[in-house]
Write a protein that holds these residues in place. Structure first.
Motif, PDB file in Angstrom:
ATOM      1  N   LYS A 638       0.848  -1.186   0.000  1.00  0.00           N
ATOM      2  CA  LYS A 638       0.000   0.000   0.000  1.00  0.00           C
ATOM      3  C   LYS A 638       0.885   1.239   0.000  1.00  0.00           C
ATOM      4  CE  LYS A 638      -3.111  -2.613   2.991  1.00  0.00           C
ATOM      5  NZ  LYS A 638      -3.725  -2.693   4.343  1.00  0.00           N
ATOM      6  N   THR A 639       0.379   2.313  -0.621  1.00  0.00           N
ATOM      7  CA  THR A 639       1.124   3.567  -0.637  1.00  0.00           C
ATOM      8  C   THR A 639       0.331   4.602   0.154  1.00  0.00           C
ATOM      9  OG1 THR A 639       2.022   3.063  -2.820  1.00  0.00           O
ATOM     10  CG2 THR A 639       2.162   5.347  -2.063  1.00  0.00           C
ATOM     11  N   PRO A 640       0.818   5.007   1.330  1.00  0.00           N
ATOM     12  CA  PRO A 640       0.062   5.964   2.143  1.00  0.00           C
ATOM     13  C   PRO A 640       0.165   7.387   1.587  1.00  0.00           C
ATOM     14  CG  PRO A 640       2.155   5.501   3.172  1.00  0.00           C
ATOM     15  CD  PRO A 640       2.089   4.620   1.965  1.00  0.00           C
ATOM     16  N   LYS A 641      -0.731   8.224   2.057  1.00  0.00           N
ATOM     17  CA  LYS A 641      -0.676   9.634   1.690  1.00  0.00           C
ATOM     18  C   LYS A 641       0.233  10.368   2.662  1.00  0.00           C
ATOM     19  CE  LYS A 641      -5.286   9.950  -0.382  1.00  0.00           C
ATOM     20  NZ  LYS A 641      -6.596  10.640  -0.334  1.00  0.00           N
ATOM     21  N   GLU A 668      -0.637   2.351   7.544  1.00  0.00           N
ATOM     22  CA  GLU A 668      -1.091   0.991   7.818  1.00  0.00           C
ATOM     23  C   GLU A 668       0.069   0.007   7.643  1.00  0.00           C
ATOM     24  OE1 GLU A 668      -4.554  -0.272   5.725  1.00  0.00           O
ATOM     25  OE2 GLU A 668      -5.491   1.714   5.806  1.00  0.00           O
ATOM     26  N   PRO A 669       0.092  -1.044   8.467  1.00  0.00           N
ATOM     27  CA  PRO A 669       1.106  -2.094   8.260  1.00  0.00           C
ATOM     28  C   PRO A 669       1.040  -2.640   6.842  1.00  0.00           C
ATOM     29  CG  PRO A 669       0.005  -2.401  10.360  1.00  0.00           C
ATOM     30  CD  PRO A 669      -0.743  -1.309   9.649  1.00  0.00           C
ATOM     31  N   GLY A 670       2.196  -2.823   6.236  1.00  0.00           N
ATOM     32  CA  GLY A 670       2.272  -3.277   4.858  1.00  0.00           C
ATOM     33  C   GLY A 670       2.486  -2.151   3.867  1.00  0.00           C
ATOM     34  N   SER A 671       2.373  -0.898   4.331  1.00  0.00           N
ATOM     35  CA  SER A 671       2.581   0.245   3.442  1.00  0.00           C
ATOM     36  C   SER A 671       4.032   0.329   3.008  1.00  0.00           C
ATOM     37  CB  SER A 671       2.175   1.547   4.145  1.00  0.00           C
ATOM     38  OG  SER A 671       0.800   1.538   4.468  1.00  0.00           O
ATOM     39  N   LEU A 694      10.972   1.814   2.486  1.00  0.00           N
ATOM     40  CA  LEU A 694      10.521   1.362   3.802  1.00  0.00           C
ATOM     41  C   LEU A 694       9.238   0.558   3.655  1.00  0.00           C
ATOM     42  CD1 LEU A 694      10.381   3.209   7.142  1.00  0.00           C
ATOM     43  CD2 LEU A 694       8.209   2.482   6.159  1.00  0.00           C
ATOM     44  N   VAL A 695       9.173  -0.577   4.368  1.00  0.00           N
ATOM     45  CA  VAL A 695       7.961  -1.384   4.447  1.00  0.00           C
ATOM     46  C   VAL A 695       7.521  -1.383   5.902  1.00  0.00           C
ATOM     47  CG1 VAL A 695       6.888  -3.612   4.029  1.00  0.00           C
ATOM     48  CG2 VAL A 695       8.753  -2.841   2.547  1.00  0.00           C
ATOM     49  N   MET A 696       6.361  -0.791   6.184  1.00  0.00           N
ATOM     50  CA  MET A 696       5.908  -0.597   7.562  1.00  0.00           C
ATOM     51  C   MET A 696       5.379  -1.896   8.147  1.00  0.00           C
ATOM     52  SD  MET A 696       6.088   2.103   9.383  1.00  0.00           S
ATOM     53  CE  MET A 696       5.811   2.372  11.135  1.00  0.00           C
TER      54      MET A 696
END
Length: 724
Positions: A638-641, A668-671, A694-696
């Motif tokens: 996922k790509t967060p804002k 979110e985890p996985g971003s 980075l992978v959260m």
């Protein structure tokens, strides 16, 4: 599970509160004049987040775990008691002589080579405070000369008349037979009972260090006595404060060996580096939970950077004769590489070398970096990070500390820019590059001397400044992966919450497991097993005294082994706790060979030189409940804002770069976030530089992975970014 663990650093006091399934992290500035104030401040913040008052929380806690380095300042400032040393007559000069090489202990290799400038440390026990005792025990433990008690009483009175406030008893071969040391203690208490001298400490060297080596054993006891008073009063006052607020259980203190014990089973020397040790313990637990093999644990805080190595399989690296301040001691500690590189490390222009140097001096928490606006005037790494745009002046430490950018600019301009004729941004760039390079070189050295290649390791970056500088460090080391652990800003405090009750007992031996001269294997099984049994009994007795049921106590056998007369020795976890036949001996030889090959390369083993055991070590421990780390989630990226954007400056990019800024609360985890970017959490900032992503994960953990690019593509992107 309800517990509080705290780690007191040079700048911040970190607190981790576990309340059933709720995990809370807080920070407060360290109050050096009274460590309990900083502790209670951090704990109160956590209680407020929990929505409960501090008395309710403390009255219901299972345990309070405490990691501290309070003894360090006492050594630096030489604010300890006047110590009297009683040693075997004829050996009064062994501590002042310090094996003829005491000037070099605690100095860098370069300083050790500068013999004309070599200076011995100021003695903790001056020569007039050393008195000889007429007695002698030989290396077998047999009494050659009985203790002359009448002469001893005169020597005790002499030292008391000269102002002794603590006694150290260090007699020859007392680790083999301590009968004379114990009798000396009895006579001191007969001559000066507690109602006359008060609670004067009497330290027996065989109880502090259990290995042979008279100089380092006595030095260990001297340091323990020197730190005893401050540790006792500081930790006792904290324990009393906790009792006033409703906590009535014994406080647990973290030890340098990677375990903990009650305060009444702790001596001062065991707490010197307990904070960083707790971080290594957390790294080992994380390695198991995340199933990650080789880790370099890097704890970059406000004052220093602590480096440890985790290779899995239960293998730990110890310093068997560490140097504390300027003194060689004989107390085993988990190995740590410590360098003066933290957020508060002071940057300066070296006129001799004509370049910028960073550390080891630190601005600490009072007054702190110039940008803290608390009176500090020296430029620090934090000041440079603020100027480069990495820190939000209004969101640092969740807004509890407002940063003054003008103060930072003024400090750097005055100390560095005028000397080098460069602007403030370029000076800040060079400060960041220098501190990252310093830490990378320290990590390379730590791995290199143990036979490891940094490229085969993952960098575990934690502490308040670890995630901010990890990409720059990994780039120098050519590492591919970085792991930001859960609760990274207070990871060492988390480590204190994961520890078991542990104590170590050891014995120096000289045993040929394989004798190369006679080509025979070890067969003295009864002797070996008797030593192990005695060490297990000593460990069991210590834990029983702390109220632990016998059925909960476990033991682990470790052996320090080496090939022939090699200086390098390896700590091996024995596959068996007793040697009963040749099959057991061969299992031990195989375990040593595998361990040696992993460290120094397969084929480097030299059994033809013989195989020896130098030390038998038994870890007696009780397993306790542990904090649960949540593994990284798997799923579609996922790509967060971004939360916002701001201009940042990077070491390898000309001009400012408009950089996306994210907040952990909205990721979110996985971003997945591509660099360059910033990820802000309430207590730290993750810097993702160009060429990394980075992978959260859960609990604010994150993987930062190097992205593969050819040189042309990277060059074009650099040019594109610089135009922004």
């Amino acid at each position: 599970m309800k517990q509080v663990s705290v780690d007191i650093g040079g700048t911040f006091t970190d607190c981790f509160l576990v309340w059933d399934d709720i995990y809370l992290e807080t920070k407060a500035l360290t109050t050096h004049h009274n460590l309990a104030l900083g502790f209670m401040d951090a704990l109160e913040q956590a209680c407020n987040e929990l929505g409960k008052d501090i008395r309710t929380v403390l009255s219901q806690l299972d345990s309070v775990r405490y990691a501290t380095t309070l003894g360090t300042n006492a050594l630096i400032e030489r604010k300890g008691p006047k110590i009297g040393l009683l040693t075997t007559a004829g050996y009064e000069s062994q501590v002042p002589l310090s094996r003829g090489r005491g000037y070099g202990d605690g100095l860098t290799p370069l300083e050790q080579q500068d013999l004309p400038a070599a200076r011995r440390p100021e003695p903790i026990v001056p020569i007039p405070m050393i008195a000889g005792v007429r007695e002698r025990i030989d290396y077998k433990g047999e009494i050659v000369m009985p203790l002359d008690e009448e002469h001893l009483r005169k020597q005790i009175r002499l030292l008391v008349d000269r102002g002794a406030q603590a006694f150290v008893i260090g007699l020859m071969n007392s680790v083999v037979n301590p009968v004379h040391e114990r009798r000396v203690e009895e006579i001191i208490l007969e001559e000066y009972p507690t109602h006359m001298l008060g609670a004067i400490p009497v330290i027996l060297s065989h109880q502090v260090a259990e290995r042979k080596g008279e100089y380092v054993r006595i030095t260990s006891a001297i340091l323990d006595a020197y730190l005893h008073d401050q540790m006792y009063h500081a930790l006792s006052s904290l324990e009393m404060t906790l009792k006033e607020y409703g906590y009535n259980k014994p406080m647990l203190v973290v030890h340098n060996i990677g375990g903990m014990a009650q305060l009444n089973s702790t001596h001062a020397l065991q707490t010197i580096h307990s904070g960083p040790t707790a971080g290594i313990n957390a790294a080992e637990h994380l390695s198991e939970e995340f199933e990650v093999g080789h880790l370099v644990a890097m704890d970059m805080g406000g004052t220093s950077c602590d480096i440890g190595i985790v290779v899995g399989g239960g293998i730990r690296f110890y310093d068997f004769n560490p140097v504390i301040d300027r003194w060689l001691v004989s107390v085993p500690m988990l190995h740590l590489g410590i360098i003066g590189a933290g957020g508060g490390s002071i940057a300066r222009y070296d006129k001799t070398l004509k370049h910028i140097e960073v550390g080891p001096a630190s601005a600490g928490s009072d007054p702190g970096p110039a940008c803290f606006d608390r009176g500090g005037t020296n430029p620090t790494v934090t000041d440079a990070d603020l100027i480069l745009g990495y820190l939000d002046p209004g969101y640092y430490a969740e807004g509890h500390i407002s940063l003054n950018k003008k103060r930072a600019e003024f400090a750097i301009r005055e100390a560095i820019c005028e000397e080098l004729d460069i602007d403030v941004v370029e000076a800040a760039r060079q400060i960041k590059k220098k501190v990252d390079t310093n830490m990378a070189h320290a990590i390379f050295k730590e791995l290199g001397v143990k036979g490891y290649d940094p490229k085969n390791f993952t960098l575990l970056a934690y502490g308040g400044n670890g995630p901010l500088h990890c990409c720059g460090i990994a780039k120098v080391l050519e590492m591919e992966k970085i792991l930001i652990p859960p609760f990274s800003p207070i990871f060492s405090a988390v480590g204190a919450g994961i520890m078991n009750l542990v104590n170590i007992h050891e014995k120096s031996v000289f045993m040929n497991i394989y004798d190369s001269n006679t080509r025979s294997l070890f067969s003295e099984f009864d002797c070996f097993n008797q030593y192990v049994k005695e060490l297990e009994e000593a460990g069991k007795e210590e834990l029983l005294r702390q109220g632990i049921p016998a059925e909960a106590i476990q033991h682990r056998l470790e052996l320090d082994m080496r090939y022939g007369n090699q200086l390098t020795q390896t700590s091996v976890i024995s596959p068996v706790n007793r040697l009963n036949n040749m099959s057991d001996v061969l299992q031990l030889v195989e375990a040593f060979s595998v361990n040696y090959g992993e460290r120094f390369g397969e084929g480097s083993q030299q059994p033809e030189a013989g195989i020896r055991i130098n030390t038998i070590r038994v870890l007696s421990y009780v397993e306790l409940d542990r904090v649960k780390f949540k593994k990284p989630v798997e799923g579609p990226a996922k790509t967060p804002k971004p939360h916002s954007q701001r201009k940042c400056y990077f070491v390898d990019i000309e001009g400012p770069v408009l950089t996306n800024v994210y907040r952990t609360q909205t990721i979110e985890p996985g971003s997945v976030i591509e660099g360059p970017a910033l990820v802000e959490s309430p207590r730290t900032t993750y810097l993702i530089e160009l060429g990394w992503k980075l992978v959260m994960g859960e609990q604010n953990s994150a993987w930062i992975v190097r992205t593969r690019k050819d040189s042309l593509g990277e060059k074009m992107e650099l040019e594109s970014l610089s135009k922004n």
